[in-house]
Each structure stands twice: as C-alpha cells, then as structure tokens.
Design an enzyme around this catalytic site. Structure first.
Site, PDB file in Angstrom:
ATOM      1  N   ASP A 106     -19.270   6.030 -30.390  1.00 28.08           N
ATOM      2  CA  ASP A 106     -18.353   5.247 -31.226  1.00 28.08           C
ATOM      3  C   ASP A 106     -18.244   3.822 -30.711  1.00 28.08           C
ATOM      4  O   ASP A 106     -17.606   3.564 -29.696  1.00 28.08           O
ATOM      5  CB  ASP A 106     -16.978   5.920 -31.230  1.00 28.08           C
ATOM      6  CG  ASP A 106     -16.008   5.276 -32.207  1.00 28.08           C
ATOM      7  OD1 ASP A 106     -16.448   4.428 -33.014  1.00 28.08           O
ATOM      8  OD2 ASP A 106     -14.814   5.621 -32.157  1.00 28.08           O
ATOM      9  N   ASP A 327     -19.783  -0.556 -36.585  1.00 23.62           N
ATOM     10  CA  ASP A 327     -19.081   0.644 -36.162  1.00 23.62           C
ATOM     11  C   ASP A 327     -19.943   1.893 -36.351  1.00 23.62           C
ATOM     12  O   ASP A 327     -20.144   2.341 -37.478  1.00 23.62           O
ATOM     13  CB  ASP A 327     -17.772   0.790 -36.955  1.00 23.62           C
ATOM     14  CG  ASP A 327     -16.992   2.036 -36.581  1.00 23.62           C
ATOM     15  OD1 ASP A 327     -17.096   2.464 -35.418  1.00 23.62           O
ATOM     16  OD2 ASP A 327     -16.290   2.584 -37.445  1.00 23.62           O
TER      17      ASP A 327
END
Length: 464
Positions: A106, A327
C-alpha cells in the site's frame, strides 16, 4: 488501502505459503527482491457484475478515505463482498526465529502491521479468519512492546501527543487505530526484527493487531512518513510490476524490489520520469504520506481532455484540494466528478459507433458506480478498437494504457457491455485524482526516493 480496489480460499493460502518460501535476495547486497502476488477472497468471482460492482464500491470508499484521512470511522456496517479483493500481497519474515506473515502492498498509507496473537479477531473478513497467518509475539525473543512514553507512540497513535501520555496510562503499551477505505485495525505497537536472508533490521516499528474489520492480511505501508517500510529501512528507491489480473485466481506473481544505500542520479534505462510534487503544506500527516505527481493531461484517442487547472494542482493549504496521488491500495483510479465527466464525454465522442448504456440499465445490472458502459452485444472484447487513453505528466512522461487497464467486458444475459474501470467521486476535498493499481498493471514503476521522482515503462510483469 493508507490505510482508503478494488481481493478461491485454497489458492490464497497456497499463494501465501509459496511466497513465504521463495523470498530471496538479489546478488547486490543492498537490493532485496520480494515476490508480489494478487490477493483474493474466499470465493471464485463467477459473477462479473458483482465483482466489478464490489471493486468499484471498494475504490470509491478508499478514495473517500484518502480525501478525508481524519474522518471518524462509520457507526454503521459497510458492505461486504465475496469476490476478488483487488490488491497485491507480499510476504515478510518478522521475529526471532522468523515468522512469515502476508501483507498488502500500500503506497497510500505508511503504517506497517500484521495480524497478531492467537486471540486475533477479524470481523467481516473477505477470507476465512482461521486461515490468516498470525504473528505470535511470545514465540519471538526479539519482541518488545512500545510503551506510551516512547516518542514513537506519539507519532503512531492518535491517542497520544509528544507532551504526554494522553489517552493511555504511561506504563501501558502504546495503542493504535488505523483506518482504511474499507475497514480498520487496532492493536499495540511493537518493536521487532525484520529478517531478510542477508540482513536483519532490528527495532522495526510494527503494529501487533488483535482486532480488524474487513482486512484479508496485514498492510505494509510504503508512504512517505517515518513509520513507513521504506523510511524505516532507509530505502533509496523501490519498484514493482503488477501483473494483469482479470479479477480471478492466478498462480502467477511478480517482484517488488527494495534498494538501499547510495544510488546515483542515473535514470533506469527505458523509464519515463516525472518529479514527485512537494506535498501540500498541511498539519495532516495523511496528506504528507501521499506520493503526489503532476498529472497534467488526459488524452482520449487523439484529443486532449480539457481539465481545469484547479483540479490538477493541489492547493498549498491545510485542505490540499486537487492534485494526483499514486496509490497501489486502490483498485480503480478515481476522479472527482467534473474530471470524470470530461473524460467520459471524450470517450463517448470517440466511440460514436457504440451506444452508451442508460442509467437505468447501469443501475439494473449493478454498475451504477462505474458510470460509463457501452453496449457491445455480439462483439468480442479483443476485437473492439477502443480509443487510446494516455496520462501525460509533468516533464512529458506519457503513460499509454493497454485497453485492459481501463475497459472491462461484462455479459448480462444475452447482452454484452464494456465498462470503463475508472470511478467518479463526488468528494471535492483532498486529492482530485487517485491513480489505482488497475491502471498500473503491466507497467514497471519506480519510486525513486533519493531523486524524488516517479518512473514507469510498459512491461509484461509475470515472473519468469
């Protein structure tokens, strides 16, 4: 996931076990290579409609979290879907002797945590909670819980401040609560050893979570703040190549590569680069951990899409509205509605031979969140000529997307549709564009931290 798509049970477990046994180090002792795999839920995604709707919902929820990083957790339950999770996992070894744990990669968050202790509870898990690999602190001689007086507690836990032990007794272990687009986790802060075959990293700050909601694995935050994995390891850069997943099971994987030590200013051959943008001036640590890039233009077919400047550059204030972040924890790219509407209009003009599905049709098949679908009955997806979609960044770097990165086929009864896998979000705060992992698939991407730049090139990502 910063914590906000965008993931058959036996395959998940076998994938994690395979990944844990295949961790290796490249010949250069300052370069670590880790297998990177898609992570899936407990059911095979047999219903494409529900799968896309699930991933769209996850991406929009994630986007809302990224835009509102300090929002309080909802008091009502959120939807739980039984299809592909839409993320990518790695395995890392923590403790003495080492225990192998799975993590979701992440870049939209910074904290690192794993499911911890034999009492770990996961509510509304997308996989069988009893099959989640757990870290057991009492089996590691290097486990040390961080107390509330430790400055690291103030940085990690929202219950503390540097001026004292607000929210907990000073003699107690440091508590935390991390929120993500879908779900959250809580536990106690731990100091542990991160074990690579040729190097140990002691005193690594990691969360020992005893309760989570909707989290299929731990999360390895690769954001820009001090508690992230890149910061704690002193990485000069990291790179990954996400395999193209059609939201179904696969035994294939790719690599995440971590680089330590000094690195030159030389660019990696074949990569196009754009500089990272300085994050908006803000006291909000979540905004500070994002990787902002200057996405200046969308090109649909041969035509540029006119996007107002205010959406492309973040405001230099506490709100930080506007701008683009990268992201890996979001499945689909999300855009604020005015941007999406302009892109959708351009696609509709370029696909003049196709009829756009009505809002009623979209709602009836559960794709209302995807916003843009075209009728394609009788046509094979591989044979359809889609207008090209290109993201152009500051410095002239152009990311020309393969069609599978932005359109997906959907069959409903005797009718077929193709749907744009980009979401619109009504939120007008925080980053205006979130570049998700579906649009990054089959690109080698590099986060050059030393030289403060983002590089990429088209590449087939499957490991040989």
């Amino acid at each position: 996931m910063a914590a906000s798509s965008l993931l058959s049970l036996m395959f998940l477990i076998s994938t994690l076990l395979l990944a844990s046994s295949s961790l290796f180090v490249a010949p250069n002792p300052t370069t670590f290579t880790i297998p990177l795999s898609p992570i899936f839920t407990k059911h095979q995604p047999s219903d494409a409609i529900k799968t896309l709707n699930s991933l769209a919902s996850s991406s929009l929820t994630r986007a809302h979290h990224l835009k509102h990083p300090k929002s309080k957790p909802p008091l009502t339950k959120t939807e739980v879907f039984s299809h592909s999770y839409g993320g990518y996992s790695i395995s890392l070894n923590f403790g003495t002797p080492p225990q192998t744990v799975s993590f979701i990669l992440d870049t939209g968050s910074s904290a690192v945590w794993f499911p911890c202790t034999s009492q770990y509870i996961c509510i509304d898990c997308p996989i069988d909670p009893s099959k989640i690999p757990l870290f057991i602190p009492k089996l590691s001689s290097s486990s040390k819980f961080i107390d509330c007086q430790n400055p690291n507690c103030a940085r990690i836990s929202s219950t503390n401040s540097l001026s004292g032990c607000q929210g907990c007794n000073c003699s107690q272990a440091c508590p935390y609560l991390f929120q993500y687009g879908k779900g959250s986790t809580r536990g106690l802060l731990l100091s542990e050893t991160l074990d690579f075959p040729e190097k140990l990293f002691t005193n690594f700050l990691v969360g020992c979570s005893n309760f989570s909601n909707q989290q299929p694995a731990g999360i390895a935050g690769f954001g820009r703040t001090p508690e992230s994995l890149p910061s704690q390891l002193g990485l000069s850069k990291f790179s990954y190549c996400l395999i193209s997943q059609r939201f179904n099971d696969t035994s294939e994987s790719s690599d995440l590569v971590l680089y330590r030590g000094s690195s030159s200013d030389a660019k990696t051959p074949g990569l196009s680069y754009t500089p990272f943008r300085k994050n908006p001036v803000s006291n909000d640590s979540a905004l500070l951990e994002y990787y902002y890039v200057d996405l200046l233009k969308f090109i649909v077919g041969s035509k540029s899409v006119n996007i107002p400047y205010k959406y492309l550059v973040p405001e230099n204030n506490a709100n930080g509205n506007g701008g683009t972040i990268v992201d890996s924890g979001s499945t689909f790219t999300s855009m604020e509605k005015p941007i999406f509407d302009a892109v959708a209009t351009a696609f509709e003009a370029e696909m003049g031979n196709f009829s756009r599905a009505s809002a009623d049709v979209g709602a009836s098949i559960g794709l209302n969140k995807l916003n843009l679908c075209f009728k394609a009955t009788g046509l094979k997806f591989e044979k359809i000529k889609f207008p090209e979609l290109t993201f152009e960044f500051k410095g002239g770097a152009k990311m020309e997307l393969p069609k599978v990165n932005y359109f997906s086929p959907v069959d409903v009864g005797n009718s077929s549709f193709v749907c744009l896998t980009i979401d619109s979000t009504p939120d007008s705060v925080g980053p205006a564009i979130v570049l998700g992992n579906t649009q990054q698939q089959n690109f080698y991407v590099e986060f050059d931290l030393k030289n403060d730049r983002f590089g990429f090139r088209k590449q087939t990502c499957n490991r040989k």
